[in-house]
Design a protein around this motif. Structure first.
Motif, short mmCIF file in Angstrom:
data_model
loop_
_atom_site.label_atom_id
_atom_site.label_comp_id
_atom_site.label_asym_id
_atom_site.label_seq_id
_atom_site.Cartn_x
_atom_site.Cartn_y
_atom_site.Cartn_z
N ILE A 109 0.88 -1.57 0.30
CA ILE A 109 -0.04 -0.24 0.00
C ILE A 109 0.87 0.97 -0.11
N GLN A 110 2.18 1.27 1.14
CA GLN A 110 2.95 2.25 1.37
C GLN A 110 3.26 3.04 -0.36
N PHE A 111 3.76 1.22 -1.52
CA PHE A 111 4.53 1.86 -2.32
C PHE A 111 3.45 2.74 -3.41
N VAL A 112 2.21 1.96 -3.63
CA VAL A 112 1.19 2.57 -4.31
C VAL A 112 0.99 4.35 -4.15
N ILE A 113 0.70 4.52 -2.81
CA ILE A 113 0.90 5.47 -2.50
C ILE A 113 2.16 6.86 -2.67
N SER A 114 3.26 5.52 -2.68
CA SER A 114 4.42 6.31 -2.69
C SER A 114 4.33 7.07 -4.30
N LEU A 115 3.89 6.26 -5.09
CA LEU A 115 4.21 6.16 -6.88
C LEU A 115 2.75 6.91 -7.19
N SER A 116 1.30 7.12 -6.67
CA SER A 116 0.92 8.19 -7.09
C SER A 116 0.76 8.98 -6.65
N TRP A 117 1.79 10.05 -5.73
CA TRP A 117 2.06 11.06 -5.69
C TRP A 117 3.20 11.41 -6.56
N SER A 118 4.43 10.34 -6.79
CA SER A 118 5.30 11.11 -7.48
C SER A 118 4.95 10.78 -8.81
N THR A 119 3.73 10.67 -9.21
CA THR A 119 3.66 10.57 -10.51
C THR A 119 2.59 11.66 -10.56
N TYR A 120 1.50 12.21 -9.71
CA TYR A 120 0.86 13.45 -9.79
C TYR A 120 1.65 14.52 -9.52
N SER A 121 3.23 14.97 -8.91
CA SER A 121 3.88 15.30 -8.32
C SER A 121 4.79 16.49 -10.21
N LEU A 122 4.63 14.55 -10.87
CA LEU A 122 5.52 14.58 -12.00
C LEU A 122 4.66 15.80 -12.51
N LEU A 123 2.86 15.09 -12.86
CA LEU A 123 1.87 15.71 -14.61
C LEU A 123 2.29 17.29 -13.72
N GLN A 124 1.61 17.67 -12.21
CA GLN A 124 1.24 18.97 -11.80
C GLN A 124 2.44 19.80 -11.76
#
Length: 266
Positions: free
Chosen positions: A212-227
């Motif tokens: 679950i930690q890895f999924v959240i971390s992946l989502s955060w980094s993807t969001y940061s990259l896109l934004q």
């Protein structure tokens, strides 16, 4: 040159990355040079390779007391790191999804960066986990997943300390520290002995919590990259790839250890 941008040509020169580094952590212990990090990781890998050979004809060490103390100390260390990052970032009104880091000096920023440094150093201390496996001749625990996890986390955390030791970067260490508080609490209880270990039915959920930690971390980094959150894009890309590797390795471990066993009993 901004901290978030670097040309293709400049990507091949260390000086270009050095210019983008956060000047606030310049001179901090084990932060300035990648050479120190490379030497430490190389020593760790040498230990993994030579340790079992050295212990082959020796009796395993009995380390019950040491393991209990070590695991609870690591649990406390992760809790204190989590506490300081959370308090400092809350007082600075960090927006964890997309916080634009300011290169400034103030007591709360110092508190956050000091905690981030301890988080980085804790990944070096965690090499002791592997040493204990070797000394106890638990060589089956020296899996590709274990060695990959420990040998890569230290240099990955170094990149954060050198280039992005505050701002939105704190969200991943906070999450990781929470997971490690739970994990070291479990291992501390487990080390007490069979009388307690038989009550620890929730071991499989530690791996699930990590996934679950890895999924959240992946989502955060993807969001940061896109934004485009004023966060070096190469750090986000690195973390996305890194989390994908963890999802694969930990996911395979979880499936083979728990789900396969369930299917075999049906």
């Amino acid at each position: 040159m901004t901290r978030a941008s670097i040309s293709f040509k400049e990507a091949f020169y260390w000086d270009s990355y050095e210019k983008m580094s956060d000047h606030r952590t310049k001179g901090w212990f084990l932060v300035d040079s990648p050479t120190d990090v490379a030497l430490i990781v190389s020593t760790y890998l040498l230990m993994v390779w030579m340790g079992p050979k050295i212990m082959k004809k020796r009796k395993p060490f009995k380390m019950k007391g040491v393991l209990i103390v070590y695991n609870f100390i690591m649990m406390l260390l992760n809790f204190l790191i989590l506490k300081d990052i959370f308090i400092g970032s809350s007082r600075l009104s960090y927006r964890y999804l997309c916080h634009r880091s300011k290169l400034e000096f103030n007591p709360e920023e110092d508190r956050v960066m000091n905690a981030m440094w301890w988080f980085y150093i804790s990944k070096c201390i965690e090499f002791t986990d592997t040493l204990f496996f070797i000394l106890r001749k638990k060589n089956d625990q020296l899996s590709v997943l274990h060695v990959y996890h420990h040998s890569t986390m230290f240099p990955i955390c170094w990149t954060s300390m050198k280039w992005y030791p505050s701002g939105a970067a704190v969200r991943l260490p906070m999450l990781n520290c929470f997971v490690h508080v739970v994990m070291y609490f479990y291992y501390g209880l487990s080390a007490i002995g069979p009388s307690v270990k038989k009550l620890l039915w929730w071991k499989r959920y530690l791996t699930l919590l990590q996934l679950i930690q890895f999924v959240i971390s992946l989502s955060w980094s993807t969001y940061s990259l896109l934004q485009g959150c004023n966060h070096p894009a190469w750090i986000d890309v690195t973390n996305i790839l890194y989390m994908c590797s963890f999802l694969f390795l930990f996911g395979r471990f979880y499936f083979s250890k728990y789900l396969n066993n369930v299917k075999s009993k049906l």
